[in-house]
Design an enzyme around this catalytic site. Structure first.
Site, PDB file in Angstrom:
ATOM      1  N   LYS A  57       0.837  -1.197   0.000  1.00  0.00           N
ATOM      2  CA  LYS A  57       0.000   0.000   0.000  1.00  0.00           C
ATOM      3  C   LYS A  57       0.877   1.255   0.000  1.00  0.00           C
ATOM      4  CE  LYS A  57      -3.880  -2.329   2.228  1.00  0.00           C
ATOM      5  NZ  LYS A  57      -4.593  -2.679   3.450  1.00  0.00           N
ATOM      6  N   GLN A 101      -4.470  -1.036   9.615  1.00  0.00           N
ATOM      7  CA  GLN A 101      -4.418  -2.381   9.029  1.00  0.00           C
ATOM      8  C   GLN A 101      -5.036  -3.403   9.991  1.00  0.00           C
ATOM      9  OE1 GLN A 101      -3.299  -3.233   5.850  1.00  0.00           O
ATOM     10  NE2 GLN A 101      -4.111  -5.245   6.361  1.00  0.00           N
ATOM     11  N   ASP A 124     -10.817   3.377   4.234  1.00  0.00           N
ATOM     12  CA  ASP A 124     -11.262   1.982   4.118  1.00  0.00           C
ATOM     13  C   ASP A 124     -12.787   1.906   3.999  1.00  0.00           C
ATOM     14  OD1 ASP A 124      -9.388  -0.008   3.865  1.00  0.00           O
ATOM     15  OD2 ASP A 124      -8.921  -0.111   6.006  1.00  0.00           O
TER      16      ASP A 124
END
Ligand code: NDP
Length: 300
Positions: A57, A101, A124
């Protein structure tokens, strides 16, 4: 007779195109606010797969000309410390997106941490505010994996209106938001799960079949309507003795060899939905920066 072979949906290639298409908007944002869109990534602990995801990422965010700020915390970090870091990033005007994460270590409540993120920076798309916006058709940040699936479907099939989509899996991060996205495209949506009776009967009626389960090669040819478009979200590690001791390979939730003889289109694993998830994270970071700073961009 040679069986038909499904056409491969190349998620790697499409994700590269998607990332390239973000560059003009990234340049516009840089010109107007004096810095590129900026993503903060928080990784707690040493989980091997999470480290690989975070590395990818960060690398791809920077390759696209954006800034990525990494925060690596030990697996002993307590919830209060993590929440305090999230708060600092919420209040930092130079941060447009915050990604924590998952999974987090067991002693930390994931829900509390996700809900602590400012919804405008929730790249997200997991915050209840963004989930609610998606469910009610308002503009917000959409979870990356479902968005990636939708973009692949639009690119492959064009108009999805009137098509019957069956999604296997009802998680908050994949199945449910994907159902909302497909309804907004005027598809008819069926979501099945572990308690559904006679799944095969339902999946074999699908024009679009999406598997987001986490069970290796569960979907067989007999589950698929001939000519369907199959999107395999699953990422499962299975041992691969042919590669040597202790080696593994990645497979999806769909038995690719079998499904390829029945479906018309199919995503591979790896190289299908996975790269789209990262490309959509970059897209969401650009969208978050533009929304926060009131910059007009081409992504609608
Ligand atoms: P979850 O474990 O949260 O959800 C799995 C879903 O599958 C649940 O709804 C569960 O039903 C359902 N399910 C489990 N077993 C069966 C069964 N035998 N028959 C029918 N349904 C079943 O998983 P996620 O949604 O987080 O992830 C799904 C898969 O996608 C995983 O392999 C994951 O690694 C992968 N993934 C890939 C991403 C990518 O970037 N490509 C990103 C995110 C996930 P119930 O609700 O009844 O328990």
């Amino acid at each position: 007779m040679t069986p038909n072979k499904a056409k491969l949906i190349d998620g790697k290639d499409f994700s590269n195109q998607l990332i390239r298409s973000l560059i003009p908007d990234i340049k516009t944002i840089l010109k107007i606010i004096g810095r590129p869109p900026t993503l903060a990534v928080i990784l707690v602990g040493e989980d091997g797969a999470s480290q690989v995801y975070v590395r990818n990422k960060v690398k791809q965010t920077e390759a696209a000309g954006m800034v990525s700020v990494e925060h690596r915390l030990s697996d002993q970090t307590d919830e209060e410390t993590l929440l305090s870091l999230v708060e600092t990033l919420n209040n930092d005007d130079d941060i447009d997106g915050i990604l924590v994460q998952l999974p987090l270590p067991k002693h930390i409540n994931e829900h509390s941490v996700i809900q602590a993120i400012n919804p405008d920076k929730d790249v997200d798309g997991f915050h209840v505010i963004n989930a609610g916006k998606l469910a009610t058709g308002q503009k917000g940040l959409v979870p990356c994996t479902p968005l990636g699936c939708l973009l692949l479907l639009r690119d492959t099939l064009g108009d999805l209106s009137g098509l019957h989509a069956v999604i296997i899996g009802r998680s908050n991060i994949v199945g449910k938001p994907l159902g909302q996205l497909l309804l907004a495209e005027n598809a008819s949506v069926t979501i099945v799960h572990s308690k559904t009776k006679n799944i095969e009967k339902l999946t074999s009626q699908a024009d679009i079949l999406i598997a987001a389960v986490g069970r290796s090669e569960m979907v067989k040819s007999s589950w698929i309507k001939p000519g369907a478009c199959v999107i395999d979200v699953g990422i499962n590690r299975i041992t691969a003795p042919e590669k040597g001791d202790g080696k593994y390979r990645l497979v999806g939730d769909v038995d690719f060899a079998e499904a390829s003889t029945t479906a018309h289109f199919i995503t591979p694993v790896p190289g299908g939905v996975g790269p789209m998830t990262i490309a959509c994270l970059l897209r969401n970071t650009v969208v978050a920066a533009a929304m926060r700073k009131g910059v007009e961009i081409s992504i609608k």
